[in-house]
Design an enzyme around this catalytic site. Structure first.
Site, PDB file in Angstrom:
ATOM      1  N   TYR A 133       0.840  -1.201   0.000  1.00 35.99           N
ATOM      2  CA  TYR A 133       0.000   0.000   0.000  1.00 35.99           C
ATOM      3  C   TYR A 133       0.872   1.246   0.000  1.00 35.99           C
ATOM      4  O   TYR A 133       1.948   1.267   0.623  1.00 35.99           O
ATOM      5  CB  TYR A 133      -0.870   0.050   1.256  1.00 35.99           C
ATOM      6  CG  TYR A 133      -2.034  -0.903   1.263  1.00 35.99           C
ATOM      7  CD1 TYR A 133      -3.213  -0.594   0.602  1.00 35.99           C
ATOM      8  CD2 TYR A 133      -1.958  -2.107   1.951  1.00 35.99           C
ATOM      9  CE1 TYR A 133      -4.296  -1.456   0.618  1.00 35.99           C
ATOM     10  CE2 TYR A 133      -3.029  -2.987   1.984  1.00 35.99           C
ATOM     11  CZ  TYR A 133      -4.196  -2.655   1.310  1.00 35.99           C
ATOM     12  OH  TYR A 133      -5.260  -3.517   1.329  1.00 35.99           O
ATOM     13  N   TYR A 164      -0.413 -10.025   0.376  1.00 37.23           N
ATOM     14  CA  TYR A 164       0.628  -9.508   1.278  1.00 37.23           C
ATOM     15  C   TYR A 164       0.563 -10.194   2.628  1.00 37.23           C
ATOM     16  O   TYR A 164      -0.497 -10.642   3.067  1.00 37.23           O
ATOM     17  CB  TYR A 164       0.525  -7.979   1.427  1.00 37.23           C
ATOM     18  CG  TYR A 164      -0.777  -7.445   1.967  1.00 37.23           C
ATOM     19  CD1 TYR A 164      -1.089  -7.480   3.334  1.00 37.23           C
ATOM     20  CD2 TYR A 164      -1.713  -6.865   1.110  1.00 37.23           C
ATOM     21  CE1 TYR A 164      -2.273  -6.957   3.821  1.00 37.23           C
ATOM     22  CE2 TYR A 164      -2.902  -6.351   1.585  1.00 37.23           C
ATOM     23  CZ  TYR A 164      -3.174  -6.398   2.948  1.00 37.23           C
ATOM     24  OH  TYR A 164      -4.348  -5.891   3.430  1.00 37.23           O
ATOM     25  N   ARG A 178      -2.793 -12.252   3.291  1.00 38.72           N
ATOM     26  CA  ARG A 178      -4.128 -11.861   2.828  1.00 38.72           C
ATOM     27  C   ARG A 178      -4.316 -12.283   1.370  1.00 38.72           C
ATOM     28  O   ARG A 178      -3.428 -12.074   0.543  1.00 38.72           O
ATOM     29  CB  ARG A 178      -4.324 -10.332   2.888  1.00 38.72           C
ATOM     30  CG  ARG A 178      -4.404  -9.648   4.229  1.00 38.72           C
ATOM     31  CD  ARG A 178      -5.502 -10.113   5.172  1.00 38.72           C
ATOM     32  NE  ARG A 178      -6.771 -10.515   4.588  1.00 38.72           N
ATOM     33  CZ  ARG A 178      -7.748  -9.705   4.175  1.00 38.72           C
ATOM     34  NH1 ARG A 178      -7.620  -8.405   4.281  1.00 38.72           N
ATOM     35  NH2 ARG A 178      -8.884 -10.178   3.684  1.00 38.72           N
ATOM     36  N   HIS A 224      -7.178  -8.671  -2.694  1.00 42.66           N
ATOM     37  CA  HIS A 224      -8.479  -8.066  -2.415  1.00 42.66           C
ATOM     38  C   HIS A 224      -8.460  -6.576  -2.724  1.00 42.66           C
ATOM     39  O   HIS A 224      -7.408  -5.946  -2.755  1.00 42.66           O
ATOM     40  CB  HIS A 224      -8.876  -8.274  -0.942  1.00 42.66           C
ATOM     41  CG  HIS A 224      -7.925  -7.641   0.011  1.00 42.66           C
ATOM     42  ND1 HIS A 224      -6.755  -8.241   0.414  1.00 42.66           N
ATOM     43  CD2 HIS A 224      -7.958  -6.427   0.649  1.00 42.66           C
ATOM     44  CE1 HIS A 224      -6.113  -7.452   1.258  1.00 42.66           C
ATOM     45  NE2 HIS A 224      -6.818  -6.339   1.412  1.00 42.66           N
ATOM     46  N   HIS A 241     -10.490  -3.053  -1.418  1.00 39.26           N
ATOM     47  CA  HIS A 241     -11.405  -2.448  -0.441  1.00 39.26           C
ATOM     48  C   HIS A 241     -12.388  -1.529  -1.170  1.00 39.26           C
ATOM     49  O   HIS A 241     -11.988  -0.778  -2.069  1.00 39.26           O
ATOM     50  CB  HIS A 241     -10.630  -1.614   0.582  1.00 39.26           C
ATOM     51  CG  HIS A 241      -9.671  -2.408   1.413  1.00 39.26           C
ATOM     52  ND1 HIS A 241      -9.981  -2.868   2.668  1.00 39.26           N
ATOM     53  CD2 HIS A 241      -8.416  -2.839   1.166  1.00 39.26           C
ATOM     54  CE1 HIS A 241      -8.951  -3.534   3.167  1.00 39.26           C
ATOM     55  NE2 HIS A 241      -7.984  -3.531   2.273  1.00 39.26           N
TER      56      HIS A 241
HETATM   57 FE   FE2 Z   1      -6.117  -4.670   2.521  1.00 36.86          FE
END
Ligand code: FE2
Length: 247
Positions: A105, A144, A154, A157, A159
């Site tokens: 991110y 990640y 995870r 995905h 959000h």
């Molecule tokens: Fe996330």
């Protein structure tokens, strides 16, 4: 103030539980007392409303950046936003945020050892059209690690935040990809007890949406409130990356 609109409650098991011990951070933040249900007032059932000039023109295309295109597999993500009666929700704000193709991110808390992409912010926004349809162009996010448990990763995905017609219909959720081998191991995805409801979070590969030599298409319809409501997420990027730093 009396109720203006009475929204139906979701069916039991179709939303993530506040306490899901395998999702470690839920243990500390889950309420220990029964929730107090408040009546909706005029302010929660009538706004906010957004107009075309509230969103930037290219907000739906995350691959259009000033200095170049992002790395990664380009994808189209599109679908319809529906209300609890299956009617389309036109002209409503849809926002998304995601990791880049390497699983990182653009956020100061995310110190995962994966490269940032100077041509990818990971944030987008758009309004649905008159039939409740939205469309984003982006890159497929990478998986990640997040240190919730030993060897925790995870699934890929995206959000989403959707407002619908009012604050009371606002939904924050996560979209997954079909066939992701990490889904059975993900405590956030599996915090939704009802399998059908859980699978509403998995997008559908859409051949018709796929653009030859350009991008694969994934359809993700979202239902705001009611029995078929898309499950709400009980976490956020902040929750996840904060855990990553803590552990
Ligand atoms: Fe996330």
């Amino acid at each position: 103030m009396t109720d203006q609109i009475r929204y139906r409650r979701p069916s039991p098991g179709t939303q993530p539980g506040y306490l899901h011990p395998s999702y470690v951070s839920s243990v500390k933040r889950a309420p220990t007392q029964p929730l107090v249900l408040l009546s909706h007032t005029l302010s929660e059932t009538t706004g906010p409303q957004f107009a075309e000039n509230d969103v930037m023109g290219s907000g739906g295309d995350l691959t259009r950046q000033p200095s170049g295109e992002p790395l990664g597999e380009r994808i189209i993500v599109s679908g319809r936003v529906l209300d609890e009666n299956g009617r389309s929700v036109p002209h409503t704000l849809v926002e998304l945020w995601q990791a880049n193709a390497a699983g990182r991110y653009l956020h100061e808390i995310d110190q995962h050892n994966a490269p940032l992409d100077p041509n990818f912010t990971g944030c987008g926004h758009t309004l649905t059209d008159g039939e409740g349809r939205y469309r984003f162009v982006t890159v497929k996010p990478g998986c990640y690690p997040w240190r919730n448990h030993q060897n925790a990763w995870r699934p890929a995905h995206i959000h989403f935040s959707l407002f619908g017609p009012a604050f009371a219909t606002r939904l924050v959720t996560q979209m997954y990809f079909p066939g992701d081998p990490l889904l059975p191991y993900d405590p956030i995805f599996n915090s939704i007890a009802d399998e059908q409801a859980r699978n509403r979070l998995i997008s559908v590969f859409d051949w018709e949406m796929t653009i030859p030599e350009t991008a694969l298409g994934y359809r993700f319809d979202v239902v705001l409130r009611g029995r078929e409501e898309t499950p709400m997420e009980k976490s956020s990027i902040h929750g996840q990356v904060t855990q990553r730093r803590k552990k």
